[in-house]
Design an enzyme around this catalytic site. Sequence first.
Site, PDB file in Angstrom:
ATOM      1  N   SER A  29       0.869  -1.180   0.000  1.00  0.00           N
ATOM      2  CA  SER A  29       0.000   0.000   0.000  1.00  0.00           C
ATOM      3  C   SER A  29       0.908   1.234   0.000  1.00  0.00           C
ATOM      4  O   SER A  29       2.084   1.134   0.382  1.00  0.00           O
ATOM      5  CB  SER A  29      -0.848   0.003   1.272  1.00  0.00           C
ATOM      6  N   TYR A  49      -1.706  -1.354  10.785  1.00  0.00           N
ATOM      7  CA  TYR A  49      -1.897  -1.573   9.340  1.00  0.00           C
ATOM      8  C   TYR A  49      -0.733  -0.978   8.546  1.00  0.00           C
ATOM      9  O   TYR A  49      -0.139  -1.644   7.699  1.00  0.00           O
ATOM     10  CB  TYR A  49      -3.229  -0.977   8.873  1.00  0.00           C
TER      11      TYR A  49
END
Length: 261
Positions: free
Chosen positions: A143, A156
């Site tokens: 990401s 995360y």
Amino acid sequence: MPMADRKTALITGASFGIGLELARIFAREGYNLVLVARSADKLRQLASELEKAHGTHSLILATDLTEPGASAYVLDQTTRADIQVEVLVNNAGFGQYGMFAENDLEECLRQIQLNVTALTHLTRLYLPAMLERKSGSILNVASTAAFQPGPLMAVYYATKAYVLHFSEAIANELQGTGVTVTCLCPGPTATEFQQRAKIDGIRLTKFGTMDAHTVAEDGYRALMDGKPVAISGFKNWLVAQSVRFAPRRMAAAVARKLQER
Ligand SMILES: NC(=O)c1ccc[n+]([C@@H]2O[C@H](COP(=O)([O-])OP(=O)(O)OC[C@H]3O[C@@H](n4cnc5c(N)ncnc54)[C@H](OP(=O)(O)O)[C@@H]3O)[C@@H](O)[C@H]2O)c1
């Protein structure tokens, strides 16, 4: 394409979002598939769609990759079915929003189990056969969160930093072996992810999201080109680069602002 000439791609998290779009692309390009996720119905529906459209053969493995034995189960099932996995796509992942000290601990640990441990485990399990054949490729989905710390999604962001660094390191180790590793870094993308992570309405997503199909096409192309890292979308690329020149504390402060509602 004749069945004997088809290669196989194994895709985790193929039931929704980016993984589902990657499955459609690999099927279009003549691959057979191993589809992994928990939602058996979604996987069956996808397999049937792809068989009708492209004659794709799919092995469905409905399993929870946060379970400790799940990665070994996946390898066991593909071995029993005599499937040679040419492409491994570690895409399954999820995020948890909120202050670290207040978040549910079990969910936090499941996040690490899926985003980090299962990805590492599957990579380690499928690499030896690829190295023996001197052929294969691995697509790990990180990401743009990988490029800076992420207050309000601390774990995360950190899992995605792991995925990026791990992928780049083994891409380097595997040079000259015939096996490549590509790390796809999407920015905000319209999928189930936002709702599941409960991040609807945060500032970051107000700057716009990409669609899952475009992100998946970027990942597929980068994998085929053997690129170590691909950031999907020019705006996302620019933001990821800008962090390099910012003091670390400032990068965290800006990320915090973007994570707030
Ligand atoms: N959407 C974004 O804004 C964005 C941005 C950057 C990176 N990413 C990354 O892109 C990847 C794909 O996410 P997405 O946006 O497509 O999200 P998504 O629509 O929520 O899809 C996630 C996929 O992972 C699977 N999955 C979740 N938990 C699982 C588990 N315990 N075991 C097995 N499979 C599991 C889900 O299937 P089941 O629920 O059926 O198990 C689903 O197929 C993730 O790694 C995510 O971190 C997303």
